[in-house]
Design a protein around this motif. Structure first.
Motif, PDB file in Angstrom:
ATOM      1  N   PRO A 233       0.819  -1.221   0.000  1.00 45.75           N
ATOM      2  CA  PRO A 233       0.000   0.000   0.000  1.00 45.75           C
ATOM      3  C   PRO A 233       0.846   1.261   0.000  1.00 45.75           C
ATOM      4  CG  PRO A 233       0.061  -0.962   2.183  1.00 45.75           C
ATOM      5  CD  PRO A 233       0.770  -1.935   1.282  1.00 45.75           C
ATOM      6  N   ASP A 234       2.136   1.144   0.353  1.00 46.96           N
ATOM      7  CA  ASP A 234       3.019   2.296   0.402  1.00 46.96           C
ATOM      8  C   ASP A 234       3.660   2.602  -0.943  1.00 46.96           C
ATOM      9  OD1 ASP A 234       4.144  -0.181   0.690  1.00 46.96           O
ATOM     10  OD2 ASP A 234       5.683   0.416   2.112  1.00 46.96           O
ATOM     11  N   ALA A 235       3.221   1.917  -2.008  1.00 42.54           N
ATOM     12  CA  ALA A 235       3.737   2.164  -3.357  1.00 42.54           C
ATOM     13  C   ALA A 235       2.652   2.823  -4.196  1.00 42.54           C
ATOM     14  CB  ALA A 235       4.185   0.863  -4.007  1.00 42.54           C
ATOM     15  N   VAL A 236       3.004   3.912  -4.858  1.00 44.13           N
ATOM     16  CA  VAL A 236       2.032   4.612  -5.704  1.00 44.13           C
ATOM     17  C   VAL A 236       1.881   3.906  -7.037  1.00 44.13           C
ATOM     18  CG1 VAL A 236       1.500   6.788  -6.848  1.00 44.13           C
ATOM     19  CG2 VAL A 236       2.522   6.794  -4.562  1.00 44.13           C
ATOM     20  N   VAL A 237       3.016   3.538  -7.672  1.00 40.18           N
ATOM     21  CA  VAL A 237       2.994   2.832  -8.958  1.00 40.18           C
ATOM     22  C   VAL A 237       2.844   1.344  -8.685  1.00 40.18           C
ATOM     23  CG1 VAL A 237       4.245   2.391 -11.095  1.00 40.18           C
ATOM     24  CG2 VAL A 237       4.468   4.614  -9.966  1.00 40.18           C
ATOM     25  N   LYS A 238       1.889   0.714  -9.319  1.00 39.39           N
ATOM     26  CA  LYS A 238       1.634  -0.705  -9.115  1.00 39.39           C
ATOM     27  C   LYS A 238       2.468  -1.544 -10.083  1.00 39.39           C
ATOM     28  CE  LYS A 238      -1.255   0.452  -5.994  1.00 39.39           C
ATOM     29  NZ  LYS A 238      -0.812   0.379  -4.583  1.00 39.39           N
ATOM     30  N   THR A 239       2.675  -2.777  -9.706  1.00 37.35           N
ATOM     31  CA  THR A 239       3.426  -3.693 -10.553  1.00 37.35           C
ATOM     32  C   THR A 239       2.723  -3.857 -11.904  1.00 37.35           C
ATOM     33  OG1 THR A 239       4.178  -4.902  -8.604  1.00 37.35           O
ATOM     34  CG2 THR A 239       4.408  -6.010 -10.729  1.00 37.35           C
ATOM     35  N   GLY A 240       3.513  -3.727 -12.965  1.00 39.39           N
ATOM     36  CA  GLY A 240       2.970  -3.828 -14.319  1.00 39.39           C
ATOM     37  C   GLY A 240       2.654  -2.491 -14.950  1.00 39.39           C
ATOM     38  N   GLN A 241       2.649  -1.417 -14.148  1.00 31.99           N
ATOM     39  CA  GLN A 241       2.353  -0.096 -14.688  1.00 31.99           C
ATOM     40  C   GLN A 241       3.627   0.574 -15.204  1.00 31.99           C
ATOM     41  OE1 GLN A 241       0.355   2.135 -11.616  1.00 31.99           O
ATOM     42  NE2 GLN A 241      -1.633   1.213 -12.052  1.00 31.99           N
ATOM     43  N   ALA A 279      -0.970  11.768  -5.026  1.00 30.95           N
ATOM     44  CA  ALA A 279      -0.872  10.402  -4.502  1.00 30.95           C
ATOM     45  C   ALA A 279       0.490  10.165  -3.865  1.00 30.95           C
ATOM     46  CB  ALA A 279      -1.114   9.392  -5.630  1.00 30.95           C
ATOM     47  N   HIS A 280       1.564  10.679  -4.507  1.00 27.76           N
ATOM     48  CA  HIS A 280       2.894  10.535  -3.921  1.00 27.76           C
ATOM     49  C   HIS A 280       2.979  11.249  -2.579  1.00 27.76           C
ATOM     50  CE1 HIS A 280       3.977   9.330  -8.039  1.00 27.76           C
ATOM     51  NE2 HIS A 280       5.056   8.791  -7.513  1.00 27.76           N
ATOM     52  N   ARG A 281       2.506  12.464  -2.535  1.00 26.06           N
ATOM     53  CA  ARG A 281       2.575  13.227  -1.282  1.00 26.06           C
ATOM     54  C   ARG A 281       1.761  12.557  -0.183  1.00 26.06           C
ATOM     55  NH1 ARG A 281       2.164  17.470  -5.118  1.00 26.06           N
ATOM     56  NH2 ARG A 281      -0.096  17.623  -4.802  1.00 26.06           N
ATOM     57  N   ALA A 282       0.607  12.008  -0.551  1.00 21.70           N
ATOM     58  CA  ALA A 282      -0.238  11.350   0.448  1.00 21.70           C
ATOM     59  C   ALA A 282       0.439  10.113   1.021  1.00 21.70           C
ATOM     60  CB  ALA A 282      -1.583  10.981  -0.174  1.00 21.70           C
TER      61      ALA A 282
END
Length: 716
Positions: A233-241, A279-282
């Motif tokens: 949950p602490d990653a903004v970019v998901k795997t495969g994106q 999203a990154h800042r959050a």
């Protein structure tokens, strides 16, 4: 005088202890100025304050009670401070500087307190001399304890780092899969020194183009990430994106320069690339990400992507030792990823070549119903050179071929393509199976002679079978290949059988014969031709594998396609260790009403009767539109057989997908197609036959030869 010195020291110590909290804060601020690198480690700064307070307590208790300071042990917090400093990767010189500055600060506090208590310079001087001597001995002894604790912790860390590197060597690079290797790196990182690890590769790497970064914004693809929290949950970019790396950002500079980047995130001044979206800042605010490592993935002079390490649950920031450890692991991982990339590229190329050389769809023919499968190897060996083929032959017959080139990779696939074309060329000449394999063996020998000494030796196995639906006979020959399995209609419930086929040597040895076996197969018989990868298992013996194959072949199924699926599902539950080619053929037979044959007397006058018989048979088949052309072909072929061949002469018509006309005689001399000159009296007959028929040719038999033609049936 001595007692006065002890009294002033005791009173001064009591005053310093009373101001311990204030003095500890002042000394901590002083140390942050003198040793600015301490500010990188908040936990060390906090422990440093505790250590200063404990030192004040030790000093004060010793001096207040008249104890010899040189024999007082250093506080536990001081030794722990040295250990923590070592674990954080701090330099020992910085540790000793902090200690000296701290003790000097305490000495100044004691002098100030003594000056407040008395104005007698002699007494102050005597007390200062005594205190300085004790302090120097105390510093020397406790510094030795600190250095020993520091070195012990450093040795422990070096051992731990070596064990982590060894652990990474075991856990990373176990497969030749890009995403799998990246995920292994992420798993090692989160298990030992990071809270979140993300592995991003350049799109050019995944697209198998040049892996060098190109000018302009770079596109990265996240292939793997791991977190201490389930689901990342602490990653903004998901795997495969995929995402665009901002120009001028730290990751972009890492990609461009190949130099790692380490940063402690300050909530008041976040890096731009980490705050490019809400999203990154959050995420940073919610999880408290405070330390980042960004390292390039480079191998063989190519930049492949980035490995990013984050900390939020771990209080300590990334140290120089963490950076060194991450570099050692990522350097090895980059090589493994590049190996996987190269393997994937070569495997993809070989597989594309392999599939392009295999038969796309079975040709239309009436002799057999066919279904086939090709399964590439799932091991690191790569794609091999297995192939299968279905080749229509004259006289409504069909050739079934399965072969296996020894070796793997593009070279094996290319060799397979050459051998497949050679088999098709030899099959077009209509050679018997044993003779065809003899010529194919010569082809392989010549290919070996053409290869350079550095290339692998060419060797292959091949099974060649010809089925005649009129006679319901199958002729087979094998060049080092496993024999087929045969399931007869009447014995299907009982199981499959292996014909007693003589197995010749593999192709490429040269000079050895290949024997042909003829089998009478009732209509509806099932032939299973396959390569040895189908029955090679690490968990079962060959006998067990054949039993499984027999059971799968004899299971009721709606179609041959289902039988193929059943066979592969039973024998290959996982990816095979070697390539597998499977060709199933269920025999058909031509009805007696589809074949008509006549013995022709060796008399030119019999030609007219042959034409008449052929015309009448075509009328019975409803092919009156083909009668005129067929009479011309029959007339020419029968005339040539009577004139130039030897009896017995025989005419046969086959009504299949095309109209087949065959004239046989006992002579082995084949006619030659030539262009007659203006005043030649002959030589135009075969030219006329070639113009009237869609295909024509000659095939030799044990008794002589057969001249055949094929005509397309008229549209109904």
């Amino acid at each position: 005088m001595e007692s006065d010195v002890d009294v002033i020291l005791s009173k001064a110590a009591r005053g310093v202890v009373g101001r311990a909290a204030e003095l500890a804060d002042q000394l901590a601020q002083h140390l942050s100025v003198k040793v600015p690198e301490l500010t990188e480690y908040e936990d060390i700064v906090r422990l440093g304050g505790v250590s200063i307070a404990d030192n004040i307590a030790v000093w004060g208790d010793a001096l207040e009670n008249g104890l010899d300071l040189t024999r007082v042990e250093a506080p536990v917090s001081f030794v722990e401070y040295a250990r923590r400093f070592a674990r954080a990767g701090g330099r020992i010189s910085s540790l000793l500087r902090t200690y000296r500055y701290g003790q000097a600060g305490l000495l100044r506090a004691m002098l100030a307190e003594m000056n407040r208590l008395t104005k007698d310079p002699v007494l102050i001087n005597a007390a200062t001399v005594k205190l300085s001597g004790m302090i120097l001995e105390f510093i020397d002894r406790t510094s030795e304890q600190a250095v020993a604790a520091y070195q012990e912790e450093r040795d422990r860390w070096v051992q731990r780092r070596l064990s982590l590197v060894n652990e990474a060597n075991v856990r990373v690079g176990t497969t030749l899969d890009i995403a799998g290797t990246a995920d292994e790196l992420a798993a090692v990182g989160t298990d030992y020194f990071a809270d979140l690890v993300a592995v991003d590769l350049l799109d050019s790497v995944l697209l198998e183009r040049d892996a060098e970064p190109v000018p302009g914004p770079l596109t990265l693809h996240r292939v793997a990430q791991r977190s201490v929290w389930e689901g990342c949950p602490d990653a903004v970019v998901k795997t495969g994106q995929s995402y665009v790396c901002p120009e001028g950002s730290e990751p972009a500079r890492v990609l461009a320069t190949g130099q790692p980047w380490r940063c402690r995130i300050d909530a008041s001044a976040l890096p731009v690339w980490l705050t490019q979206s809400p999203a990154h800042r959050a995420v940073i605010a919610e999880y408290g990400i405070h330390s980042v490592l960004v390292l390039p993935l480079q191998a063989r002079g190519k930049t492949l992507g980035l490995a990013q390490f984050f900390r939020h649950r771990t209080a300590a920031s990334f140290s120089d030792d963490d950076l060194l450890l991450a570099q050692e692991i990522t350097k090895r991982t980059a090589v493994y990823i590049d190996n996987a990339r190269r393997y994937t590229h070569e495997r993809s190329t070989a597989l594309t070549l392999q599939r392009s050389l295999l038969q796309r769809r079975p040709p239309q023919q009436s002799a057999v119903e066919v279904a086939s499968r090709y399964q590439p190897a799932g091991s690191h060996a790569g794609v091999g050179g297995d192939w299968y083929d279905v080749i229509p032959l004259s006289g409504a017959r069909v050739a079934l071929v399965v072969g296996d080139v020894i070796g793997h990779g593009i070279h094996a696939s290319a060799t397979m393509g050459r051998l497949r074309m050679a088999v098709r060329t030899l099959a077009d000449v209509d050679l018997p199976p044993g003779e065809l394999l003899t010529h194919l063996d010569d082809v392989v020998v010549r290919l070996q002679q053409e290869e350079s000494p550095t290339e692998d030796e060419i060797s292959a196995t091949c099974l060649y079978a010809v089925y005649d639906p009129v006679a319901r006979v199958c002729a087979l020959a094998s060049a080092g290949h496993v024999p087929p399995r045969v399931v007869l209609p009447a014995t299907a419930p009982a199981g499959a059988a292996t014909p007693d086929l003589p197995i010749g040597p593999p192709l490429g040895l040269g000079g050895l014969p290949f024997e042909t076996l003829e089998l009478e197969l009732p209509e509806g018989s099932l032939l299973a031709l396959y390569t040895d990868g189908l029955t090679e298992s690490r968990s079962r013996t060959t006998g067990d594998e054949l039993d499984v194959l027999n059971h799968a072949l004899t299971q009721p199924a709606a179609s041959l396609e289902r039988v193929c699926d059943t066979v592969l599902g039973a024998l290959l539950p996982d990816l095979p260790q070697d390539d597998v080619a499977l060709l199933l053929a269920r025999t058909r037979g031509l009805d007696t009403g589809q074949v008509a044959a006549w013995d022709i007397p060796s008399d030119p006058a019999a030609v007219a009767g042959a034409r008449r018989d052929a015309s009448e048979q075509l009328a019975a088949w409803g092919l009156d539109d083909s009668a005129f052309v067929t009479e011309l072909i029959v007339s020419e072929l029968v005339t040539n057989a009577i004139r130039y061949g030897r009896p017995p002469v025989r005419l046969r018509l086959i009504h299949d997908r095309s109209l087949v006309c065959e004239v046989s005689d006992a002579s082995s001399t084949a006619p030659l197609l030539r262009r007659a000159r203006l005043f030649d009296e002959g030589g135009r007959g075969l030219m006329l036959v070639a113009q009237l028929a869609q295909r024509w040719g000659t095939r030799h038999t044990r008794e002589g030869k057969i001249i055949w033609t094929e005509q397309d049936l008229p549209a109904r």
